[in-house]
Design a protein around this motif. Structure first.
Motif, PDB file in Angstrom:
ATOM      1  N   LYS A 238       0.837  -1.201   0.000  1.00 18.76           N
ATOM      2  CA  LYS A 238       0.000   0.000   0.000  1.00 18.76           C
ATOM      3  C   LYS A 238       0.868   1.245   0.000  1.00 18.76           C
ATOM      4  N   ASP A 239       2.016   1.152   0.664  1.00 15.52           N
ATOM      5  CA  ASP A 239       3.002   2.232   0.635  1.00 15.52           C
ATOM      6  C   ASP A 239       3.655   2.215  -0.739  1.00 15.52           C
ATOM      7  N   ASP A 240       2.845   2.476  -1.735  1.00 17.78           N
ATOM      8  CA  ASP A 240       3.288   2.317  -3.113  1.00 17.78           C
ATOM      9  C   ASP A 240       4.064   3.541  -3.567  1.00 17.78           C
ATOM     10  N   CYS A 241       4.568   3.471  -4.775  1.00 20.01           N
ATOM     11  CA  CYS A 241       5.277   4.633  -5.332  1.00 20.01           C
ATOM     12  C   CYS A 241       4.936   4.764  -6.808  1.00 20.01           C
ATOM     13  N   PHE A 242       5.076   5.970  -7.308  1.00 23.81           N
ATOM     14  CA  PHE A 242       4.927   6.243  -8.732  1.00 23.81           C
ATOM     15  C   PHE A 242       6.311   6.351  -9.354  1.00 23.81           C
ATOM     16  N   ILE A 243       6.476   5.706 -10.489  1.00 26.00           N
ATOM     17  CA  ILE A 243       7.743   5.792 -11.224  1.00 26.00           C
ATOM     18  C   ILE A 243       7.425   6.288 -12.623  1.00 26.00           C
ATOM     19  N   ALA A 244       8.100   7.354 -13.029  1.00 26.73           N
ATOM     20  CA  ALA A 244       7.871   7.934 -14.355  1.00 26.73           C
ATOM     21  C   ALA A 244       9.204   8.046 -15.098  1.00 26.73           C
ATOM     22  N   GLY A 245       9.141   7.952 -16.409  1.00 24.17           N
ATOM     23  CA  GLY A 245      10.332   8.210 -17.224  1.00 24.17           C
ATOM     24  C   GLY A 245      11.315   7.060 -17.325  1.00 24.17           C
ATOM     25  N   GLN A 246      10.834   5.812 -17.098  1.00 29.07           N
ATOM     26  CA  GLN A 246      11.756   4.676 -17.207  1.00 29.07           C
ATOM     27  C   GLN A 246      12.441   4.619 -18.568  1.00 29.07           C
ATOM     28  N   THR A 247      11.702   4.999 -19.611  1.00 32.86           N
ATOM     29  CA  THR A 247      12.268   4.916 -20.965  1.00 32.86           C
ATOM     30  C   THR A 247      13.414   5.904 -21.174  1.00 32.86           C
ATOM     31  N   ASN A 248      13.547   6.910 -20.301  1.00 30.60           N
ATOM     32  CA  ASN A 248      14.689   7.825 -20.411  1.00 30.60           C
ATOM     33  C   ASN A 248      16.011   7.079 -20.303  1.00 30.60           C
ATOM     34  N   LEU A 249      16.007   5.960 -19.585  1.00 26.95           N
ATOM     35  CA  LEU A 249      17.247   5.219 -19.362  1.00 26.95           C
ATOM     36  C   LEU A 249      17.747   4.550 -20.636  1.00 26.95           C
ATOM     37  N   MET A 250      16.890   4.430 -21.638  1.00 23.04           N
ATOM     38  CA  MET A 250      17.307   3.853 -22.918  1.00 23.04           C
ATOM     39  C   MET A 250      18.308   4.752 -23.650  1.00 23.04           C
ATOM     40  N   GLU A 251      18.376   6.022 -23.231  1.00 23.85           N
ATOM     41  CA  GLU A 251      19.278   6.970 -23.894  1.00 23.85           C
ATOM     42  C   GLU A 251      20.730   6.786 -23.473  1.00 23.85           C
ATOM     43  N   PHE A 252      20.967   6.005 -22.421  1.00 23.88           N
ATOM     44  CA  PHE A 252      22.320   5.832 -21.903  1.00 23.88           C
ATOM     45  C   PHE A 252      22.885   4.499 -22.375  1.00 23.88           C
ATOM     46  N   GLY A 253      23.988   4.562 -23.116  1.00 19.02           N
ATOM     47  CA  GLY A 253      24.564   3.375 -23.732  1.00 19.02           C
ATOM     48  C   GLY A 253      24.857   2.256 -22.762  1.00 19.02           C
ATOM     49  N   GLU A 254      25.330   2.604 -21.557  1.00 15.68           N
ATOM     50  CA  GLU A 254      25.709   1.566 -20.594  1.00 15.68           C
ATOM     51  C   GLU A 254      24.512   0.790 -20.058  1.00 15.68           C
ATOM     52  N   LEU A 255      23.284   1.315 -20.257  1.00 13.25           N
ATOM     53  CA  LEU A 255      22.083   0.635 -19.781  1.00 13.25           C
ATOM     54  C   LEU A 255      21.222   0.127 -20.925  1.00 13.25           C
ATOM     55  N   ALA A 256      21.675   0.325 -22.161  1.00 10.06           N
ATOM     56  CA  ALA A 256      20.772   0.191 -23.309  1.00 10.06           C
ATOM     57  C   ALA A 256      20.675  -1.209 -23.907  1.00 10.06           C
ATOM     58  N   SER A 257      21.360  -2.208 -23.356  1.00 10.30           N
ATOM     59  CA  SER A 257      21.176  -3.550 -23.904  1.00 10.30           C
ATOM     60  C   SER A 257      19.766  -4.021 -23.562  1.00 10.30           C
ATOM     61  N   GLU A 259      18.594  -6.904 -22.642  1.00 12.19           N
ATOM     62  CA  GLU A 259      18.491  -7.696 -21.420  1.00 12.19           C
ATOM     63  C   GLU A 259      18.590  -6.812 -20.184  1.00 12.19           C
ATOM     64  N   ARG A 260      19.496  -5.833 -20.229  1.00 12.23           N
ATOM     65  CA  ARG A 260      19.664  -4.912 -19.097  1.00 12.23           C
ATOM     66  C   ARG A 260      18.389  -4.105 -18.872  1.00 12.23           C
ATOM     67  N   LEU A 261      17.812  -3.589 -19.965  1.00 15.62           N
ATOM     68  CA  LEU A 261      16.589  -2.794 -19.854  1.00 15.62           C
ATOM     69  C   LEU A 261      15.420  -3.644 -19.366  1.00 15.62           C
ATOM     70  N   ARG A 262      15.342  -4.885 -19.841  1.00 14.16           N
ATOM     71  CA  ARG A 262      14.254  -5.759 -19.407  1.00 14.16           C
ATOM     72  C   ARG A 262      14.317  -5.970 -17.896  1.00 14.16           C
ATOM     73  N   GLN A 263      15.532  -6.208 -17.379  1.00 12.13           N
ATOM     74  CA  GLN A 263      15.696  -6.412 -15.939  1.00 12.13           C
ATOM     75  C   GLN A 263      15.314  -5.154 -15.153  1.00 12.13           C
ATOM     76  N   LEU A 264      15.743  -4.003 -15.652  1.00  8.73           N
ATOM     77  CA  LEU A 264      15.422  -2.753 -14.967  1.00  8.73           C
ATOM     78  C   LEU A 264      13.928  -2.483 -14.975  1.00  8.73           C
ATOM     79  N   PHE A 265      13.290  -2.696 -16.132  1.00  5.09           N
ATOM     80  CA  PHE A 265      11.852  -2.434 -16.228  1.00  5.09           C
ATOM     81  C   PHE A 265      11.072  -3.418 -15.358  1.00  5.09           C
ATOM     82  N   ASP A 266      11.536  -4.659 -15.268  1.00  4.95           N
ATOM     83  CA  ASP A 266      10.896  -5.619 -14.361  1.00  4.95           C
ATOM     84  C   ASP A 266      10.993  -5.122 -12.924  1.00  4.95           C
ATOM     85  N   ALA A 267      12.155  -4.573 -12.558  1.00  2.79           N
ATOM     86  CA  ALA A 267      12.348  -4.048 -11.200  1.00  2.79           C
ATOM     87  C   ALA A 267      11.414  -2.870 -10.944  1.00  2.79           C
TER      88      ALA A 267
END
Length: 350
Positions: A238-257, A259-267
């Motif tokens: 219930k102590d939930d949170c809002f997360i916005a702009g996850q797709t912004n992380l696709m702009e950074f090469g070190e996070l852009a694979s 598999e890496r993005l899938r894991q982050l988005f799952d998190a």
């Protein structure tokens, strides 16, 4: 500043710190390993290439920079970023005009949920990172009653009622079949122990019970604790949170694979570990910065988390922040997180 940072700083010459600052700032801007020649130019020091290489070797020996095997240049390590953030960073607060512009985005006529959503969108839009805001915790959520009912096969329905009138249902697969009378006995046991206690305290007690061995607790009661833990954990979300702009992380090469993005988005979708990180900041003063593995969450090993608490009536009710790559622009991000926390608190007080 951590004692580890102080110890490291004491081993680094002033000239080496100057080079580390220039290297981190260049890497944050460009995301590419930084070579000695570029550093010499950035620092404006009249030093021979051999001297620059020696300084960089010293920084590497101290674990502050590392040379990727594909490049002769260096990139900061987590320890390098930590030293930079703790001792070399100059944060400039936003101007009054910037603050006024941000304030106009908050509609004080909105409810708390809408204001939190606005804050997360605002954070992600301004920083081009993922903005995360915990919903405010105004009241204690108290364990009122739990009921365990048998379903077909080995499945059990766990029903938890809280003081706020919320009902949480969870269907749980068990390793064996339990009769209705056994589950009623287990429910009575749990209600006797936990009724009237804060949900958070209940979960902590259940976790402790699961970790320890209770010789005086029979197998049915131990199973009851396990069932209760699952439904209480879902209620705590219930102590939930809002997360916005996850797709912004696709702009950074070190996070852009992919598999890496899938894991982050799952998190981000699961939220549980993100909420645990925010929970750790509730009792902290000021802006908190977790760099790489400092968050304790392996999926954020290439990311940094910058958070700040927000208050209503002088009571901390939530945490907000941003998640992005370790090479985020800390100088810009830190004051934005701080100001947004103050503006959200002001809007909630209206």
């Amino acid at each position: 500043m951590s004692s580890e940072t102080r110890n490291t700083e004491g081993q680094v010459s002033e000239r080496a710190l100057h080079f580390l600052k220039a290297l981190v700032e260049r890497y944050i801007r460009e995301g590419q390993p930084v070579g000695s020649r570029t550093l010499a130019k950035d620092t404006g020091l009249d030093l021979s290439p051999a001297t620059v290489r020696n300084v960089m070797a010293d920084l590497e020996d101290l674990g502050l920079v590392v040379s990727p095997h594909t490049s002769a240049g260096r990139v900061p390590t987590v320890a390098g970023y930590r030293l930079f953030v703790d001792t070399l960073l100059t944060v400039r607060p936003p101007s009054e005009d910037d603050i006024a512009s941000l304030r106009t985005r908050f509609d004080t006529r909105s409810d708390a949920k809408s204001l939190v959503e606005t804050a997360s969108t605002l954070l992600s839009g301004i920083t081009h990172l993922a903005g995360v805001v915990m919903l405010p915790r105004h009241e204690r959520n108290v364990f009122r009653q739990i009921e365990l009912l048998p379903l077909s096969g080995t499945r059990v329905l766990a029903i938890l009622v809280t003081s706020e009138g919320e009902v949480h249902n969870r269907i749980i697969a068990t390793e064996r079949r339990f009769s209705a009378s056994q589950l009623e006995q287990a429910s009575n046991y749990l209600n006797e122990i936990f009724t009237g206690q804060d949900i958070k305290d209940v979960r902590k007690r259940l976790v402790e019970d699961l970790k320890s061995t209770h010789r005086n607790m029979d197998r049915l009661m131990m199973r009851a604790v396990m069932l209760a833990h699952e439904v209480v954990e879902s209620a705590e979300r219930k102590d939930d949170c809002f997360i916005a702009g996850q797709t912004n992380l696709m702009e950074f090469g070190e996070l852009a694979s992919m598999e890496r993005l899938r894991q982050l988005f799952d998190a981000f979708n699961e939220k549980r570990e993100i909420l645990h990180i925010l929970d750790r900041c509730i009792a902290a003063d000021g802006v908190q910065i977790f760099i790489g593995e400092e968050s304790g969450y392996s999926l954020l090993g290439d990311c940094s988390v910058v958070t700040q608490t927000y208050r209503v009536d002088d009571e901390v009710v939530g945490v907000l922040g941003v998640i992005g790559p370790t090479r985020m622009d800390y100088q810009r991000v830190i004051p934005i997180v701080d100001v947004t926390a103050r503006l959200l608190a002001a809007a909630l007080r209206q």
